[in-house]
Write a protein that holds these residues in place. Structure first.
Motif, PDB file in Angstrom:
ATOM      1  N   ALA A 167     -58.952 -30.890  21.967  1.00 15.51           N
ATOM      2  CA  ALA A 167     -59.008 -32.239  21.397  1.00 15.51           C
ATOM      3  C   ALA A 167     -60.339 -32.493  20.700  1.00 15.51           C
ATOM      4  O   ALA A 167     -60.398 -33.235  19.707  1.00 15.51           O
ATOM      5  N   LEU A 168     -61.418 -31.895  21.212  1.00 17.79           N
ATOM      6  CA  LEU A 168     -62.740 -32.105  20.614  1.00 17.79           C
ATOM      7  C   LEU A 168     -62.965 -31.267  19.362  1.00 17.79           C
ATOM      8  O   LEU A 168     -63.616 -31.711  18.415  1.00 17.79           O
ATOM      9  N   LEU A 169     -62.423 -30.044  19.336  1.00 16.88           N
ATOM     10  CA  LEU A 169     -62.740 -29.115  18.252  1.00 16.88           C
ATOM     11  C   LEU A 169     -61.719 -29.105  17.125  1.00 16.88           C
ATOM     12  O   LEU A 169     -62.071 -28.841  15.973  1.00 16.88           O
ATOM     13  N   ILE A 170     -60.463 -29.372  17.438  1.00 15.22           N
ATOM     14  CA  ILE A 170     -59.407 -29.264  16.430  1.00 15.22           C
ATOM     15  C   ILE A 170     -59.022 -30.661  15.955  1.00 15.22           C
ATOM     16  O   ILE A 170     -58.442 -31.449  16.713  1.00 15.22           O
ATOM     17  N   ASP A 171     -59.339 -30.946  14.738  1.00 16.04           N
ATOM     18  CA  ASP A 171     -58.992 -32.245  14.170  1.00 16.04           C
ATOM     19  C   ASP A 171     -57.481 -32.336  13.971  1.00 16.04           C
ATOM     20  O   ASP A 171     -56.820 -31.334  13.670  1.00 16.04           O
ATOM     21  N   THR A 172     -56.948 -33.515  14.118  1.00 12.73           N
ATOM     22  CA  THR A 172     -55.508 -33.710  14.002  1.00 12.73           C
ATOM     23  C   THR A 172     -54.992 -33.293  12.626  1.00 12.73           C
ATOM     24  O   THR A 172     -53.922 -32.694  12.501  1.00 12.73           O
ATOM     25  N   SER A 173     -55.776 -33.563  11.602  1.00  6.90           N
ATOM     26  CA  SER A 173     -55.342 -33.206  10.236  1.00  6.90           C
ATOM     27  C   SER A 173     -55.226 -31.699  10.072  1.00  6.90           C
ATOM     28  O   SER A 173     -54.313 -31.203   9.401  1.00  6.90           O
ATOM     29  N   VAL A 174     -56.143 -30.957  10.690  1.00  3.33           N
ATOM     30  CA  VAL A 174     -56.094 -29.489  10.607  1.00  3.33           C
ATOM     31  C   VAL A 174     -54.864 -28.968  11.333  1.00  3.33           C
ATOM     32  O   VAL A 174     -54.163 -28.064  10.850  1.00  3.33           O
ATOM     33  N   LEU A 175     -54.580 -29.541  12.509  1.00  2.00           N
ATOM     34  CA  LEU A 175     -53.410 -29.116  13.268  1.00  2.00           C
ATOM     35  C   LEU A 175     -52.131 -29.458  12.516  1.00  2.00           C
ATOM     36  O   LEU A 175     -51.189 -28.655  12.478  1.00  2.00           O
ATOM     37  N   GLU A 176     -52.074 -30.632  11.900  1.00  2.00           N
ATOM     38  CA  GLU A 176     -50.886 -31.024  11.142  1.00  2.00           C
ATOM     39  C   GLU A 176     -50.674 -30.117   9.941  1.00  2.00           C
ATOM     40  O   GLU A 176     -49.533 -29.806   9.571  1.00  2.00           O
ATOM     41  N   GLN A 177     -51.777 -29.672   9.329  1.00  2.00           N
ATOM     42  CA  GLN A 177     -51.670 -28.792   8.167  1.00  2.00           C
ATOM     43  C   GLN A 177     -51.040 -27.454   8.552  1.00  2.00           C
ATOM     44  O   GLN A 177     -50.246 -26.893   7.781  1.00  2.00           O
ATOM     45  N   ASN A 178     -51.371 -26.939   9.720  1.00  2.00           N
ATOM     46  CA  ASN A 178     -50.811 -25.661  10.172  1.00  2.00           C
ATOM     47  C   ASN A 178     -49.380 -25.815  10.680  1.00  2.00           C
ATOM     48  O   ASN A 178     -48.542 -24.944  10.451  1.00  2.00           O
ATOM     49  N   LEU A 179     -49.105 -26.926  11.351  1.00  2.00           N
ATOM     50  CA  LEU A 179     -47.762 -27.130  11.897  1.00  2.00           C
ATOM     51  C   LEU A 179     -46.801 -27.690  10.861  1.00  2.00           C
ATOM     52  O   LEU A 179     -45.582 -27.668  11.065  1.00  2.00           O
ATOM     53  N   THR A 225     -52.568 -18.659  14.612  1.00  2.00           N
ATOM     54  CA  THR A 225     -51.292 -18.031  14.980  1.00  2.00           C
ATOM     55  C   THR A 225     -50.835 -18.525  16.348  1.00  2.00           C
ATOM     56  O   THR A 225     -49.635 -18.724  16.583  1.00  2.00           O
ATOM     57  N   ILE A 226     -51.791 -18.730  17.278  1.00  2.00           N
ATOM     58  CA  ILE A 226     -51.467 -19.248  18.603  1.00  2.00           C
ATOM     59  C   ILE A 226     -50.928 -20.670  18.489  1.00  2.00           C
ATOM     60  O   ILE A 226     -50.009 -21.058  19.216  1.00  2.00           O
ATOM     61  N   TRP A 227     -51.480 -21.439  17.542  1.00  4.45           N
ATOM     62  CA  TRP A 227     -50.988 -22.802  17.365  1.00  4.45           C
ATOM     63  C   TRP A 227     -49.502 -22.792  16.973  1.00  4.45           C
ATOM     64  O   TRP A 227     -48.701 -23.537  17.531  1.00  4.45           O
TER      65      TRP A 227
END
Length: 369
Positions: free
Chosen positions: A301-313, A223-225
């Motif tokens: 940057a170490l814990l959140i993979d770019t693909s996971v962030l893109e999926q949420n955004l 939710t914060i993302w």
């Protein structure tokens, strides 16, 4: 060689720090090399002896510079010094402008306000103190003290903080003042320097640890993302400023750092003390925030993979998204860490108050040795 050394007239210069906190550190550094500078800048035929000590832990505030010079004159007479120079962290004013230094030939003492010198205080003292000593000796009435020193106005060209000279030059009662605008800005930066914001930063260690814990938890909340992605730069800036303001305000209120004017503390001095406290805590809070921001961005940057962030955004993500995520989380964690600031050590946080001075420890006070 030894006989010629003994036949050279000796002048004893006392350096007094009041309060014995930050000024004592400056006195210790200045005393180590002052004799050589006096021989170089004032008179090489004099055998200069420098004594270092301290004055009151809580210097008198109600009497201004005159009370300070009276106390210093008594100390000089008791220690049998020829002249005495006091270094203080009190921000002093005269004629509504910052007072940099004051010399009194009648009492054979002078005072230098360290905050009025700005950031490069030791460099300014290398020129100011020999000049003041030479001025006092030039105006001294006792024949055993050689007449040395240049014109009073010479210090205005040697010390950047000094704008002009006021007072009675014939009587040797001289005040060296700063300019109205640049002098006030220099005074404020000098107050922050004298208050040692690094000490306040160390005092916020528990708060910073609590903020990191809050940030680590917030990183796992998608939710914060989404909130960080939805908020614009203006709103994120407002949230950050509100968090920092809340932190500084809570520290001042919770630890009683606000200086109240009274019989011993004039209103103008209390305002300067409070402004110095606010600036010191603000600088410490901003540095803490930057450390928190950098740490949060690295962990994200170490814990959140770019693909996971893109999926949420639901769009491509890049470096700017990780920085935005660190920005909002750091701001929220600062607000959360404000609550934990009440757990900080009382003495450590109180050291950020400009008018607070702990009892001296470790400084050697040379009385009449």
């Amino acid at each position: 060689m030894a006989n010629s050394e003994q036949h050279r007239p000796e002048i004893v210069v006392g350096l007094v720090a009041t309060p014995p906190d930050y000024p004592a550190q400056v006195v210790a550094r200045l005393a180590a090399e002052l004799a050589g500078r006096l021989a170089e800048q004032v008179d090489p035929d004099i055998r200069w002896t420098v004594r270092a000590g301290w004055g009151e832990v809580a210097p008198r505030r109600d009497g201004g510079v005159e009370a300070l010079l009276d106390d210093l004159a008594r100390r000089r007479a008791d220690a049998r010094w020829d002249v005495a120079i006091c270094l203080t962290d009190l921000p002093l004013h005269t004629e509504r402008v910052p007072l940099v230094a004051q010399a009194s030939a009648r009492r054979r003492v002078a005072m230098v306000s360290l905050p009025a010198l700005g950031l490069r205080q030791l460099r300014a003292l290398h020129a100011a103190v020999p000049g003041l000593v030479g001025r006092l000796l030039a105006d001294a009435s006792q024949e055993r003290v050689p007449r040395t020193g240049g014109a009073p106005a010479e210090l205005t060209g040697q010390v950047a903080a000094i704008h002009r000279v006021i007072g009675e030059a014939d009587a040797g009662e001289l005040g060296y003042v700063a300019s109205r605008l640049a002098g006030r800005l220099r005074l404020l930066t000098g107050m922050v320097r004298a208050n040692r914001p690094g000490r306040a930063l160390l005092g916020l260690s528990k708060l910073l640890a609590g903020a990191f814990a809050t940030a680590a938890f917030a990183l796992t909340t998608d939710t914060i993302w989404e909130m960080g992605d939805a908020l614009g730069g203006l709103r994120l800036t407002v949230i950050m400023l509100l968090g920092l303001t809340a932190l500084v305000t809570w520290l001042i209120i919770a630890h009683g750092l606000w200086e109240r004017p009274g019989g011993e503390t004039p209103a103008e001095l209390a305002r300067l003390f409070n402004l110095g406290t606010i600036l010191t805590l603000t600088l410490a809070a901003v540095v803490s925030y930057l450390v928190l921001f950098a740490g949060t961005a690295l962990v994200a940057a170490l814990l959140i993979d770019t693909s996971v962030l893109e999926q949420n955004l639901k769009r491509p993500a890049g470096l700017a998204d990780y920085l935005t995520l660190a920005w909002i989380i750091s701001s929220l964690a600062t607000v959360g860490g404000t609550i934990g600031s009440g757990l900080e050590d009382e003495d450590t946080v109180r050291a950020a108050a400009y008018g607070y001075h702990p009892e001296p420890g470790g400084w050697r006070d040379e009385k009449d040795t």
